[in-house]
Design an enzyme around this catalytic site. Structure first.
Site, PDB file in Angstrom:
ATOM      1  CG  ASP A  94       2.338   5.310  -2.770  1.00  0.00           C
ATOM      2  OD1 ASP A  94       3.439   4.859  -3.169  1.00  0.00           O
ATOM      3  OD2 ASP A  94       1.332   5.363  -3.504  1.00  0.00           O
ATOM      4  CD  GLU A  95       7.028   1.423  -4.222  1.00  0.00           C
ATOM      5  OE1 GLU A  95       7.179   1.850  -5.349  1.00  0.00           O
ATOM      6  OE2 GLU A  95       7.536   0.380  -3.812  1.00  0.00           O
ATOM      7  CE  LYS A 101      12.254   7.609  -0.610  1.00  0.00           C
ATOM      8  NZ  LYS A 101      13.051   8.816  -0.974  1.00  0.00           N
TER       9      LYS A 101
END
Ligand code: NAD
Ligand code: DAU
Length: 352
Positions: free
Chosen positions: A133-134, A162
Site C-alpha cells: 500500500d506504500e 516497489k
C-alpha cells in the site's frame, strides 16, 4: 507446481507453509537468502518432497530459464524484495537492484517461457506480484482509505522501487498479454517476522529490557494485517483474480504506533515474568520522509471473493506475542552480529 520467489522471508515462508497445508500442490521456492531470508523458517518442510528450495537471485536470468524449463510451473508468486523502509533510506541501491531490475528480469524470463506454452497453458498461467500500500503515498487523518484507483505517490526509496516494479508488471500485461495480478497489502505482522519491523522489534526489545524506540510523536497510523489473513487473500486472488487487475488487502485495523506499542506491552505483561514494559517506551528522532497514515479500502476483494480478515488486531497480536515467546531459539538465531550492526546503525541517536 507453483513458483514462489522470496519464500524464505516473512510473508513468503508463511505463504509456502500455509499453501502446502491447504492446497497440496508442490512449490518451487527461489530465495537469495539475504539477511531477511532464513531457511529455518521452512524447517517443517525439511523432508517434504512437495517443497523444492533453490538458493538464487530473481535477477539471474540463466537460473530462471533453467528452473522454468525444468519445473514448468503454472504460476509465479513474487514476494522477493528488499522490504524495510529504514534500510532503503540508509542504502537504496539494493532496492533498485532487486525490486526494480530483479522484478524486470523475472518478468522477462517468465514472459519468454510463457509465450512458448500451448494456448490452454498460456491462458491458465498467472504471475502474481505482491506489492504494498506504500506505493499510494501518505494519507491525512480524514482522507478516505486507499482504493485500487488511488494514484501512485511513493515517498521512500523502498516504495518508489516497489512502484517501479508494479509499473513493469502492468506494462508486461498491457503490452505482451502476460496474465498478471497485483496485490497491495497493508502492514503485515505475525510469526516469522524479522525483528527489524515495528511489532517484532518491540517484542524483542521489551523482553531484553531495552528501550522501545518510537519514531517522532508516535501518532503515525498503519493498518495492521495478520499474515495468515494475507496468505488466505493471496490464495483467493491467485485462484479467482481477474487478469490484469489489482487488489487491495487490509486488516481493517488502523492503529497509531504508540497505541500498538502500548498494546504489546500490555499483552507481554500477561505472559512473561511481570515487569513494567511501558516504562521502556522512548521517543526517538523521526524517520526521514515518514509517511503519516496508511489505510486500505478492501471493498473490491471482499465483494468479488468474499474475503475478510479472520483476525482482529487484538487476537492477531496475542497469537503473535505468544509465538515469539515460544520461539526464543528462532529469535536467537536471527539476531546475529549482522542484526546487531543494523540496530546500532539505525538507532545510533537513540542509543547515544
Ligand atoms: P522479507 O524482507 O521478510 O523477505 C524478503 C525475502 O526475499 C527474503 O527471504 C530474501 O532473502 C528474499 N530476497 C531478497 N532479494 C532477493 C533476490 N534478489 N532474489 C531472490 N530472493 C530475494 O519481506 P516480507 O515482509 O516477507 O515481504 C514480502 C513481499 O511483500 C515484499 O515484496 C514486500 O515488498 C511485500 N510487502 C510486505 C509487507 C510487510 O508488511 N512485511 C507489506 C506490504 C508488502
Ligand atoms: O504498508 C506496507 C509496508 O509496511 C510494507 O510495504 C513494508 O515492507 C513494511 O516494512 C511496512 O513498512 P512500514 O515502514 O510501515 O513498517 P515498519 O514496521 O518499519 O514501521 C511501522 C511504523 O512504525 C512506521 O510508522 C515507523 C514506526 N517505527 C518503526 C520502527 C522499526 C517506529 O516508530 N520505531 C521503529 O523502531
Amino acid at each position: 507446481m507453483i513458483f514462489v520467489t522470496g519464500g524464505a522471508g516473512f510473508i513468503g515462508a508463511n505463504f509456502v507453509l500455509d499453501w502446502l497445508a491447504q492446497v497440496d500442490e508442490p512449490v518451487l521456492n527461489l530465495d537469495k537468502l539475504t539477511y531477511a531470508g532464513n531457511l529455518g523458517n521452512l524447517s517443517p518442510l525439511r523432508n517434504d518432497p512437495r517443497h523444492v528450495f533453490v538458493r538464487g537471485d530473481i535477477g539471474d536470468r540463466k537460473l530462471l530459464q533453467r528452473l522454468l524449463a525444468l519445473h514448468r510451473p503454472r504460476a509465479i508468486v513474487n514476494f522477493a524484495a528488499e522490504s524495510h523502509v529504514d534500510r532503503s533510506i540508509h542504502g537504496p541501491a539494493e532496492f533498485i537492484d532487486t525490486n526494480v531490475v530483479g522484478t524486470f528480469t523475472l518478468l522477462d524470463a517468465v514472459r519468454a517461457h510463457w509465450s512458448e506454452l500451448a494456448l490452454a497453458e498460456r491462458e491458465a498461467f498467472r504471475f502474481l506480484h505482491v506489492s504494498t500500500d506504500e506505493v499510494y503515498g501518505s494519507l491525512a487523518p480524514d482522507d478516505p482509505a486507499f482504493k485500487e484507483s488511488t494514484g501512485y505517490a511513493p515517498n521512500s526509496p523502498y516504495s518508489a522501487s516497489k512502484a517501479a516494479s508494479d509499473h513493469l508488471v502492468r506494462a508486461y500485461h498491457h503490452t505482451y498479454g502476460l496474465p498478471t495480478l497485483t496485490t497491495h497489502c497493508s502492514n503485515n505482522y505475525g510469526p516469522l517476522q524479522f525483528p527489524e519491523k515495528l511489532i517484532p522489534l518491540m517484542i524483542v526489545n521489551a523482553l531484553a529490557g531495552k528501550p522501545l524506540p518510537v519514531y517522532g510523536d508516535g501518532r503515525n497510523v498503519r493498518d495492521w494485517l495478520y499474515v495468515g489473513d494475507h496468505c488466505a487473500a493471496l490464495r483467493m486472488v491467485l485462484a479467482k483474480g481477474r487478469v490484469g487487475q489489482t487488489y487491495n488487502i487490509g486488516g481493517n485495523a488502523e492503529r497509531a504506533n504508540i497505541d500498538v506499542v502500548q498494546t504489546i506491552c500490555r499483552v507481554l505483561g500477561k505472559h512473561a515474568a511481570a515487569r513494567d514494559y511501558g516504562s521502556l517506551v522512548t521517543f526517538v528522532q523521526d524517520r526521514p520522509g515518514h509517511d503519516r497514515r496508511y489505510a486500505i479500502d478492501a471493498t473490491k476483494i471482499r465483494t468479488e471473493f468474499g474475503w475478510l480478515p479472520a483476525e482482529t488486531f487484538e487476537s492477531g497480536l496475542a497469537r503473535t506475542v505468544k509465538w515469539y515467546l515460544d520461539h526464543s531459539e528462532w529469535l536467537r538465531a536471527v539476531t546475529s552480529k549482522e542484526y546487531q550492526n543494523w540496530i546500532s546503525l539505525n538507532y545510533a541517536e537513540a542509543e547515544a
